[in-house]
Design an enzyme around this catalytic site. Structure first.
Site, PDB file in Angstrom:
ATOM      1  N   CYS A 186       0.835  -1.200   0.000  1.00  7.96           N
ATOM      2  CA  CYS A 186       0.000   0.000   0.000  1.00  7.96           C
ATOM      3  C   CYS A 186       0.869   1.248   0.000  1.00  7.96           C
ATOM      4  CB  CYS A 186      -0.927   0.007   1.214  1.00  7.96           C
ATOM      5  SG  CYS A 186      -1.958   1.478   1.326  1.00  7.96           S
ATOM      6  N   ARG A 236      -0.025   4.947   3.074  1.00  6.68           N
ATOM      7  CA  ARG A 236      -0.012   4.680   4.508  1.00  6.68           C
ATOM      8  C   ARG A 236       0.297   5.887   5.389  1.00  6.68           C
ATOM      9  NH1 ARG A 236       4.149  -0.015   4.581  1.00  6.68           N
ATOM     10  NH2 ARG A 236       4.397   0.394   2.350  1.00  6.68           N
ATOM     11  N   TRP A 245      -8.892   5.502   0.187  1.00  5.90           N
ATOM     12  CA  TRP A 245      -9.511   6.077  -1.004  1.00  5.90           C
ATOM     13  C   TRP A 245      -8.688   5.666  -2.216  1.00  5.90           C
ATOM     14  CZ3 TRP A 245      -8.286   9.708   3.022  1.00  5.90           C
ATOM     15  CH2 TRP A 245      -6.991  10.210   2.965  1.00  5.90           C
ATOM     16  N   GLU A 290      -5.275   3.246 -10.069  1.00  5.69           N
ATOM     17  CA  GLU A 290      -5.914   1.962  -9.776  1.00  5.69           C
ATOM     18  C   GLU A 290      -7.083   1.712 -10.716  1.00  5.69           C
ATOM     19  OE1 GLU A 290      -6.200   0.906  -5.372  1.00  5.69           O
ATOM     20  OE2 GLU A 290      -5.944   3.075  -5.295  1.00  5.69           O
TER      21      GLU A 290
END
Length: 370
Positions: free
Chosen positions: A77, A80, A247, A252
């Site tokens: 991720c 973070r 979010w 993506e």
């Protein structure tokens, strides 16, 4: 890849908690949160509970800390920096399909927040020795169906199997490209289906700031990426149903969901509408088209007032997060292949260094059979 989490969920649900994992977590919690109180006293409580029941119960503070640190430890991720802002919804008492579905709907409404998306996790009951807790079979709370007809796929090819499973349980999709799948909730060795109400699903139609025809393509995407098929592991306790969201980063959707050949594969169509020369890879038509698709996604979410970040901003934020973690004396795990954005990676600061790709606990993990 990491031997410590390559357990089957069946083994986890049938085993007693490993005392060493519980102790490791509790000492971490007390080290980072001095107000947690005397660590040795808490360890004695947990040891007695494990001896009696084979597991133990986290306090709300431990659960909240564990969920946030699991996000902090998520090496794939990039977003973070705001791990401490994760809102933790403690729903460990919820164990029926109806109640779980209701809480998932509440999660979506609260996380969507009118478009100002809030990082949120809802934690349902944990596995216990010999007792398998509920699971959510969808990989995200909101997913689009995929239908195979006459050798062609309508909708999202990634969810053909989930669509078939839902249909076998009686779900009747409309056959469209963006039909939202129902939740499939596994409770006590059987799967139940529950549909999401329309008012819990915020979707954004995709348009382009310079090409009016872009809206005619009928593309859209949902606002909240709530991952729902990973286990939250805290101190040896597995919470197999713990949907969580941040979010979206624009790529993506614009460089993966709508662009991948194994997903919606929209680049050839958009390239033709742009008048691109697609006769050769050397024209870089895919590259040009991919940029325009990502421009459209970012523009559309901004127009709709829905929280979204771009890959340049998020890469800088990740470097800030990395620097903060290093100043705190902590290792910041990161998988380079996931941290580097799928668009213009070399133009972002995350591209130009190596990372410690290590497994830390607490964590979000995949278990076979989950």
């Amino acid at each position: 890849m990491r031997t410590w989490w390559k357990r089957t969920d069946e083994a986890r649900s049938g085993e007693e908690v490993d005392w060493r994992e519980a102790e490791e977590f509790v000492r971490l919690h007390h080290a980072e949160v001095p107000s947690a109180g005397p660590v040795e006293a808490r360890l004695r409580e947990i040891a007695a509970e494990i001896e009696q029941t084979g597991t133990y119960t986290h306090t709300l503070d431990e659960l909240t800390f564990g969920a946030r640190v699991a996000w902090r430890n998520s090496g794939r991720c990039i977003g973070r920096l705001y791990w401490q802002s994760l809102r933790v919804r403690d729903r460990r008492e919820v164990d029926t399909a109806d109640a779980i579905a209701d809480e998932c709907v509440a999660h979506l409404r609260e996380a969507t927040n009118g478009g100002r998306v809030r990082p949120t996790i809802t934690v349902f009951a944990p596995d216990r020795p010999g007792q398998r807790a509920a699971r959510i079979r969808n990989d995200q709370l909101i997913r689009y169906a995929g239908y195979e007809r006459d050798g062609e796929i309508v909708g999202d090819p990634a969810h053909l199997d989930l669509t078939r499973e839902a249909a076998a349980l009686g779900w009747e999709g409309r056959g469209g490209r963006f039909d939202v799948l129902p939740l499939l909730i596994e409770v006590k060795d059987h799967v139940e289906m529950r549909e999401l109400p329309a008012d819990a699903i915020l979707e954004v139609p995709i348009s382009h700031p310079h090409y009016p025809w872009f809206g005619e393509l009928g593309l859209r995407w949902h606002a909240v990426p709530a991952i729902s098929n990973m286990c939250l592991e805290i101190g040896g306790v597995c919470y197999p149903a713990a949907p969580f969201n941040g979010w979206y980063m624009g790529t993506e959707i614009g460089a993966r969901n709508l662009a991948d050949t194994g997903r919606y594969d929209q680049l050839p169509l958009i390239a033709r509408r742009l008048g691109m020369d697609t006769s050769s890879d050397r024209t870089l038509w895919r590259d040009h088209t991919l940029v325009e698709l990502n421009v459209a996604v970012l523009h559309s979410f901004a127009e709709a007032g829905v929280t979204m970040t771009d890959h340049h901003t998020e890469a800088r934020r990740f470097m800030t997060h990395l620097e903060k973690e290093e100043r705190s004396g902590r290792v910041c795990p990161a998988d380079w292949s996931w941290i580097v954005p799928p668009l213009s990676g070399a133009l972002t600061p995350v591209f130009h260094r190596y990372y410690d790709d290590v497994a830390l606990r607490p964590s979000f993990t995949h278990h076979r059979g989950l």
